[in-house]
Design a protein around this motif. Structure first.
Motif, PDB file in Angstrom:
ATOM      1  N   SER A 249       2.743   2.045  -2.273  1.00  0.00           N
ATOM      2  CA  SER A 249       2.974   2.111  -3.733  1.00  0.00           C
ATOM      3  C   SER A 249       1.675   2.374  -4.369  1.00  0.00           C
ATOM      4  O   SER A 249       0.620   1.800  -4.119  1.00  0.00           O
ATOM      5  CB  SER A 249       3.933   1.095  -4.445  1.00  0.00           C
ATOM      6  OG  SER A 249       3.628   1.277  -5.876  1.00  0.00           O
ATOM      7  N   LEU A 250       1.375   3.386  -5.350  1.00  0.00           N
ATOM      8  CA  LEU A 250       0.368   3.316  -6.005  1.00  0.00           C
ATOM      9  C   LEU A 250      -0.100   2.009  -6.825  1.00  0.00           C
ATOM     10  O   LEU A 250      -1.216   1.542  -6.979  1.00  0.00           O
ATOM     11  CB  LEU A 250       0.443   4.463  -7.032  1.00  0.00           C
ATOM     12  CG  LEU A 250       0.280   5.956  -6.582  1.00  0.00           C
ATOM     13  CD1 LEU A 250       0.409   6.907  -7.567  1.00  0.00           C
ATOM     14  CD2 LEU A 250      -0.877   6.120  -5.636  1.00  0.00           C
ATOM     15  N   LEU A 251       0.978   1.345  -7.132  1.00  0.00           N
ATOM     16  CA  LEU A 251       0.676   0.079  -8.153  1.00  0.00           C
ATOM     17  C   LEU A 251       0.764  -1.123  -7.148  1.00  0.00           C
ATOM     18  O   LEU A 251       0.350  -2.136  -7.563  1.00  0.00           O
ATOM     19  CB  LEU A 251       1.740  -0.061  -9.157  1.00  0.00           C
ATOM     20  CG  LEU A 251       1.546   1.028 -10.138  1.00  0.00           C
ATOM     21  CD1 LEU A 251       2.800   0.783 -11.448  1.00  0.00           C
ATOM     22  CD2 LEU A 251       0.082   1.239 -10.872  1.00  0.00           C
TER      23      LEU A 251
ATOM     24  N   ARG B 293       0.754  -1.136   0.055  1.00  0.00           N
ATOM     25  CA  ARG B 293       0.339  -0.069  -0.134  1.00  0.00           C
ATOM     26  C   ARG B 293       0.970   1.142   0.027  1.00  0.00           C
ATOM     27  O   ARG B 293       0.266   2.310  -0.125  1.00  0.00           O
ATOM     28  CB  ARG B 293      -1.065  -0.041   1.139  1.00  0.00           C
ATOM     29  CG  ARG B 293      -1.757  -1.258   1.062  1.00  0.00           C
ATOM     30  CD  ARG B 293      -3.307  -0.824   1.927  1.00  0.00           C
ATOM     31  NE  ARG B 293      -4.169  -2.004   1.844  1.00  0.00           N
ATOM     32  CZ  ARG B 293      -4.912  -2.299   0.947  1.00  0.00           C
ATOM     33  NH1 ARG B 293      -4.990  -1.584  -0.205  1.00  0.00           N
ATOM     34  NH2 ARG B 293      -5.617  -3.539   1.044  1.00  0.00           N
TER      35      ARG B 293
END
Length: 49
Positions: free
Chosen positions: A18-20, A16
């Motif tokens: 990271s955006l990806l 979580r």
């Protein structure tokens, strides 16, 4: 990966950041809820798949 649900939580927390991350680990909604449901109620065939 064969992890128990308590072992998956740190992986989700790291993802979580990271955006990806949630997309890569399939821990974005609604996938996370589906994983909990399958963990608790799936039969052997469903678990293997």
């Amino acid at each position: 990966m064969g992890l128990h649900i308590q072992e998956i939580v740190p992986v989700f927390e790291a993802a979580r950041r990271s955006l990806l991350g949630p997309l890569a680990t399939h821990s974005a909604a609604p996938d996370e809820g589906n994983m909990h449901l399958l963990h608790n109620w799936a039969n052997e065939e469903q678990t293997e798949r």
